[in-house]
Design a protein around this motif. Structure first.
Motif, PDB file in Angstrom:
ATOM      1  N   THR A 579       0.813  -1.219   0.000  1.00  0.00           N
ATOM      2  CA  THR A 579       0.000   0.000   0.000  1.00  0.00           C
ATOM      3  C   THR A 579       0.848   1.271   0.000  1.00  0.00           C
ATOM      4  OG1 THR A 579      -0.156  -0.153   2.421  1.00  0.00           O
ATOM      5  CG2 THR A 579      -1.974  -1.088   1.127  1.00  0.00           C
ATOM      6  N   HIS A 580       2.099   1.145   0.488  1.00  0.00           N
ATOM      7  CA  HIS A 580       2.958   2.332   0.487  1.00  0.00           C
ATOM      8  C   HIS A 580       3.315   2.764  -0.934  1.00  0.00           C
ATOM      9  CE1 HIS A 580       5.733  -1.076   0.223  1.00  0.00           C
ATOM     10  NE2 HIS A 580       6.620  -0.248  -0.311  1.00  0.00           N
ATOM     11  N   HIS A 583       0.472   5.564  -2.510  1.00  0.00           N
ATOM     12  CA  HIS A 583       0.152   6.856  -1.898  1.00  0.00           C
ATOM     13  C   HIS A 583       1.346   7.794  -1.962  1.00  0.00           C
ATOM     14  CE1 HIS A 583      -3.605   5.218  -0.326  1.00  0.00           C
ATOM     15  NE2 HIS A 583      -2.921   4.156   0.071  1.00  0.00           N
ATOM     16  N   GLY A 584       1.051   9.064  -2.195  1.00  0.00           N
ATOM     17  CA  GLY A 584       2.074  10.093  -2.229  1.00  0.00           C
ATOM     18  C   GLY A 584       2.657  10.288  -3.612  1.00  0.00           C
ATOM     19  N   ARG A 587       0.809   9.080  -6.767  1.00  0.00           N
ATOM     20  CA  ARG A 587       0.600   7.668  -7.106  1.00  0.00           C
ATOM     21  C   ARG A 587      -0.843   7.231  -6.929  1.00  0.00           C
ATOM     22  NH1 ARG A 587       5.485   5.075  -3.743  1.00  0.00           N
ATOM     23  NH2 ARG A 587       4.930   6.825  -2.386  1.00  0.00           N
ATOM     24  N   GLU A 588      -1.592   7.966  -6.111  1.00  0.00           N
ATOM     25  CA  GLU A 588      -3.011   7.639  -5.955  1.00  0.00           C
ATOM     26  C   GLU A 588      -3.742   7.681  -7.298  1.00  0.00           C
ATOM     27  OE1 GLU A 588      -1.657   9.788  -2.176  1.00  0.00           O
ATOM     28  OE2 GLU A 588      -1.323   9.935  -4.331  1.00  0.00           O
TER      29      GLU A 588
END
Length: 609
Positions: A579-580, A583-584, A587-588
């Protein structure tokens, strides 16, 4: 005089033609349906639509466009001034608009596309957007041309994902006359060999960050493409050998009179190829054929080009209704000799390659050996004969002349009678771990077979941490998994090159196996990359454990884990928490791309799944 076509080249091409028959016929039918025979693309537009098209243009341009007789050229630009390669494009639109008026045509910027620099994002989160930026560029190109007011198009782009994306997007408007317009490489700075040495010294802690930054800034120092032979310059080679650049234009430095003259001449060819000035119609769809794409494959192999194109070329071909795969690469690599040594496959840079004879010498040599299809269309007409020439300024006027009969430097560029190696240096590896590719043109023969225990990590940072802790001082095959397009967007793992090279230099047997990518400038450590299926798709790489003995044999084309088949199959697979990676850094927004990406051997694209 061209030699008879090489039998392997002929066989592979015919196989591609047969494999692609249905898809290619659908593509050509779509292009025919979009064409407006004998009319401008604006014919039949409503008055309000036309008014919007020309609202911001000078009055003289409005008159020409409203008359619907002269060609109107759409410019798709990847300009930004963060990329040194794209900074020169800042002033191209005005140059092209002005020259269009001078020859009785008109031009408009149809749209801009994003252009990210892999050199900036290497090892950082932004690199997880890099591969899919290609598909964003294709989409943005289509948006720009979707106004359907242009008779021709100019594609302004250079670097890694930008040219493939422009190519894929432009092919959806293959009924148009289209020319790709390069900007050229920066002049030579610190040698690539010296730069690589400082990188290895930094990885060992022998020099500090100040010395590293000084070295990098001396190498990357001015407007233009980086001078090593990575994906950006492989793109330029491809566009020329596929007949989409003007002859000899790929590696002319920016900011010169010759560069400006070539940019104007590219516009002239785009206008001429519309057929509205009395010359034959040459559509993009007629240039990009099965034969053209095979020529691109040959050029990649003959120059030791970027491994990224074992993904990009497949997606680019698919956009034209053509299906190619790694078997095609491997079979051609066996018969295409390596004629160029440009860093990382040698000490020279692309400026040296160009000065030694460049693309004109290379293409003439390949034609003379029957290793290119000469009977193709290009932006300058029928056949590749014109591409044995180089441009120059004759008292300020653009002209072409034959390239020299001999190479200016045989340490950089050689004839087919004296190649650096008899094959193109790209190999297909197969075995119980799946299918992957390895580039061996920069790998010394004594390092091409590695049998060693696996060191398994899920992130390149974990491998770097092990190296910095001194825990990799041994024979090993680094297995870096969950780096495929569906897992995290398939970032390049370029930061692994210096530490692995350090271990190799210490005498250890070292190799890399990954479902991710290495840099387009893959170097001297053997790297089985793009391994498919990827770990997240339950590929066998997900079952590898620390200590498993792996054989990576570039000579026999073998990639095997030495574990009993039943035992290996029974190993449970528990995917790590990824999941990392979602996000950020934007990348979402790319979750849809990751979920729908096809395998690397199919182009790793969410557009043609």
């Amino acid at each position: 005089m061209n030699a008879p076509l090489n039998t392997t080249l002929a066989r592979v091409t015919q196989r591609i033609v047969e494999r692609s028959a249905d898809l290619r016929s659908q593509y050509l039918a779509s292009m025919d349906a979009q064409a407006r025979a004998g009319k401008t693309q604006r014919a039949g537009m409503g008055c309000a639509n036309m008014a919007h098209t020309t609202a911001a243009l000078p009055a003289a341009d409005k008159l020409v466009i409203h008359a619907e007789r002269a060609p109107h050229v759409g410019i798709i630009t990847a300009y930004n001034d963060m990329l040194s390669a794209h900074q020169p494009y800042e002033h191209y639109p005005e140059l092209l608009r002005s020259h269009a008026r001078a020859i009785g045509a008109t031009a408009q910027v149809a749209g801009g596309v994003p252009a990210m620099c892999d050199g900036i994002t290497q090892g950082a989160e932004g690199m997880e957007l890099s591969l899919f930026s290609r598909d964003v560029i294709a989409l943005a190109t289509a948006v720009g041309l979707s106004h359907q007011v242009f008779d021709a198009a100019l594609m302004l782009g250079v670097c890694d994902k930008i040219v493939p994306g422009l190519f894929m997007g432009a092919l959806q408007f293959g009924h148009l006359s289209t020319v790709f317009v390069p900007a050229g490489p920066m002049v030579s700075g610190l040698s690539n060999d010296a730069k690589a040495k400082v990188r290895q010294q930094y990885a060992q802690g022998l020099v500090g960050r100040d010395a590293l930054l000084e070295s990098e800034a001396a190498a990357y120092h001015s407007p233009g493409t980086c001078t090593f032979y990575g994906t950006a310059n492989s793109n330029q080679m491809l566009m020329e050998i596929m007949g989409l650049h003007l002859p000899g234009s790929s590696f002319v430095n920016p900011g010169t009179g010759l560069r400006e003259a070539l940019s104007k001449a590219a516009l002239e060819r785009a206008v001429a190829n519309t057929g509205k000035t009395g010359q034959p119609v040459i559509r993009l769809a007629d240039i990009v054929t099965e034969k053209t794409l095979v020529n691109g494959l040959v050029g990649l192999l003959a120059t030791g080009g970027s491994t990224n194109h074992t993904i990009h070329l497949i997606a680019m071909a698919r956009a034209a209704g053509v299906l190619i795969d790694w078997d095609d690469f491997a079979e051609l690599s066996a018969v295409v000799p390596l004629l160029a040594r440009v860093y990382p496959n040698g000490k020279a840079d692309v400026n040296h390659f160009h000065a030694a004879g460049g693309m004109g010498f290379l293409m003439r040599e390949l034609l003379s050996a029957g290793l290119l299809h000469g009977d193709v269309k290009t932006v300058v007409g029928d056949g590749l004969a014109a591409y044995g020439q180089e441009p120059w300024l004759d008292r300020g006027t653009l002209a072409w002349r034959e390239v020299p009969a001999t190479s200016g430097d045989t340490s950089v560029l050689r004839p087919v009678s004296e190649p650096f190696s008899a094959d193109g240096g790209l190999r297909l590896l197969q075995g119980n771990l799946g299918r992957s590719v390895v580039k061996v043109s920069a790998v010394a023969p004594e390092h091409r077979v590695v049998r060693a225990p696996a060191v398994v990590v899920h992130d390149q940072a974990d491998l770097l941490a092990l190296f910095n802790a001194g825990k990799l001082e041994k024979d090993l095959i680094a297995v870096v998994r969950y780096q495929g397009p569906r897992a995290n967007g398939m970032p390049e793992l370029h930061k692994l090159t210096p530490p692995l090279a350090v271990l190799q230099d210490k005498g250890f047997k070292v190799a890399l196996v990954t479902d991710g990518r290495m840099s387009g400038a893959s170097g001297k450590v053997p790297a089985a990359i793009h391994l498919s299926p990827e770990a997240l798709a339950d590929g066998p790489i997900a079952r590898v454990m620390d200590g498993d003995m792996i054989t990576l044999d570039c000579e026999r084309g073998v990639l095997e884990v030495e574990v009993d088949a039943a035992t290996f199959a029974a190993r449970p697979v528990q995917h790590p928490d990824l999941t990392h990676n979602a996000h950020g850094t934007g990348r979402e927004l790319f979750g849809l791309f990751r979920r729908n990406a096809c395998a690397p051997e199919q182009g790793a694209s969410p557009l043609f799944g």
